[in-house]
Design an enzyme around this catalytic site. Sequence first.
Site, PDB file in Angstrom:
ATOM      1  NE  ARG A  98      -0.740  11.091   2.164  1.00  0.00           N
ATOM      2  CZ  ARG A  98      -0.292   9.875   2.460  1.00  0.00           C
ATOM      3  NH1 ARG A  98      -0.623   9.321   3.618  1.00  0.00           N
ATOM      4  NH2 ARG A  98       0.483   9.224   1.627  1.00  0.00           N
ATOM      5  CG  HIS A 151       0.610  -0.305  -0.224  1.00  0.00           C
ATOM      6  ND1 HIS A 151       1.873   0.232  -0.136  1.00  0.00           N
ATOM      7  CD2 HIS A 151       0.746  -1.610   0.113  1.00  0.00           C
ATOM      8  CE1 HIS A 151       2.731  -0.712   0.244  1.00  0.00           C
ATOM      9  NE2 HIS A 151       2.072  -1.827   0.399  1.00  0.00           N
ATOM     10  CB  CYS A 162     -22.054  -1.878   5.395  1.00  0.00           C
ATOM     11  SG  CYS A 162     -21.610  -0.627   4.164  1.00  0.00           S
ATOM     12  N   GLY A 242      11.636   3.046  -8.940  1.00  0.00           N
ATOM     13  CA  GLY A 242      11.434   4.026  -7.870  1.00  0.00           C
ATOM     14  C   GLY A 242      11.006   3.426  -6.548  1.00  0.00           C
ATOM     15  CB  SER A 244      13.683   1.878  -0.858  1.00  0.00           C
ATOM     16  OG  SER A 244      12.515   1.495  -0.155  1.00  0.00           O
TER      17      SER A 244
HETATM   18 ZN   LIG Z   1     -21.825   1.392   5.152  1.00  0.00          ZN
END
Ligand SMILES: [Zn+2]
Length: 321
Positions: A98, A151, A162, A242, A244
Site C-alpha cells: 500500500r 485513523h 517502546c 466522500g 459513506s
Molecule cells: Zn522502540
Amino acid sequence: MIVSRCTCRASHLYAHLSKPWGCLDMARPSSDLAAFRDIFLRSKNIAIITGAGVSAESGVPTFRGAGGYWRKWQAQELATPEAFSRNPSRVWEFYHYRREVMLTKNPNPAHLAIAECENRLSKQGCAVTVITQNIDELHRRAGSKNIMEIHGSLFRTRCMSCGHEAANYNSPICAALKGKGAPDPDTDDARIPVQQLPRCEQKSCHGLLRPAVVWFGETLDSDILIRVEKVLDSCDLCLVVGTSSVVYPAAMFAQQVAARGIPVAEFNMEDTPATMRFKFHFRGPCGTTLPPALTSVFNTGALRWYIMMIYWLTIKRNQHG
Ligand SMILES: [Zn+2]
C-alpha cells in the site's frame, strides 16, 4: 478502519455523539450551489470531514467491498492486531504494498481545492480544518496543513516495545520487503523472519514496528478525538466529503454539527444514511463538485453572472417562443 468504541478518556464525546436527533428538519437537502456559496463566504471556521471516496478518485485501493482483495484477503482480515500478532510478515507485506502504491498516486482536484481553500482563507483570518479517515496523506501532499488524521497514516510507524511513533517515508521500508507484497492471489507469503521486519531505531530498543494506523477493533486516539471535538464545537460550516457516513464515530461528526443547527454540506457519489440530516447535498465525483463550491470570490461573481445570463436567456427564449 472501523472502531467499535471510543477510549475511556473520550467517552464523553461518544455520549455527546449518541444524542437523539428528534428536533432535526428531515426535508430533502438543497443542491443550490449559490445558496451554499453565500454561507461559505460568510464562514470563519470550516471543518471538512473526508473519507475513502476522496482517495478513490485518485485511484487509491481500499481493499474493501466487491473485488477489493489483496491476495485472498480484504483489509478487515489483515488490518487487525490479531492478524499482525499471528503473521507480522504478511501484514507488513500488505502495508508495504500500500505504501509503494501511494508513490504512484497523486492528489486529485478535490484534495487540491481543499488545500487551496485553506491557504486562501487563512490569509483572511479564517480557519479550515481537515478531519480525515484516510491514511494516504494525499491531503498533506496537496498542501493542506491543518489536518487531523483520525485513523493514522501509512507513512508513520509505532514501536511495539517502546511506543515511539515516527514518520517513515522509506521505500522500501526495510531491505527484506524489497520486491515483496505482490497482490495477486497466487503469490506465496514472503515469510520474512521477524528480526528482518521494520525495527525501532530508538537507542537500545530495536522493537518490532507496526504501521501507526487504527486497526479494526482498536480505539481512536483520545487526544485527537478531543481536538476533533473542539473543531466540531466551534465550526460555523461543515463539509462531509466522500464518506459513506457509516463508520463510527467518524460518521457521527457531521451529524453532531448538524444537530446544533450549523449548516452541513455533503459531497458524495450517492445518498448516505445521514443525507437527510444535512442542509446541502451535492451528488457526483467530489473532484467535480468540490472545486466550484470552494473557489475564490472572483469566481463567485463569474458564477452569479453565468446564472443570471442563463436566467435572462431563458426569459428571452420564452418571450420569443
Ligand atoms: Zn522502540
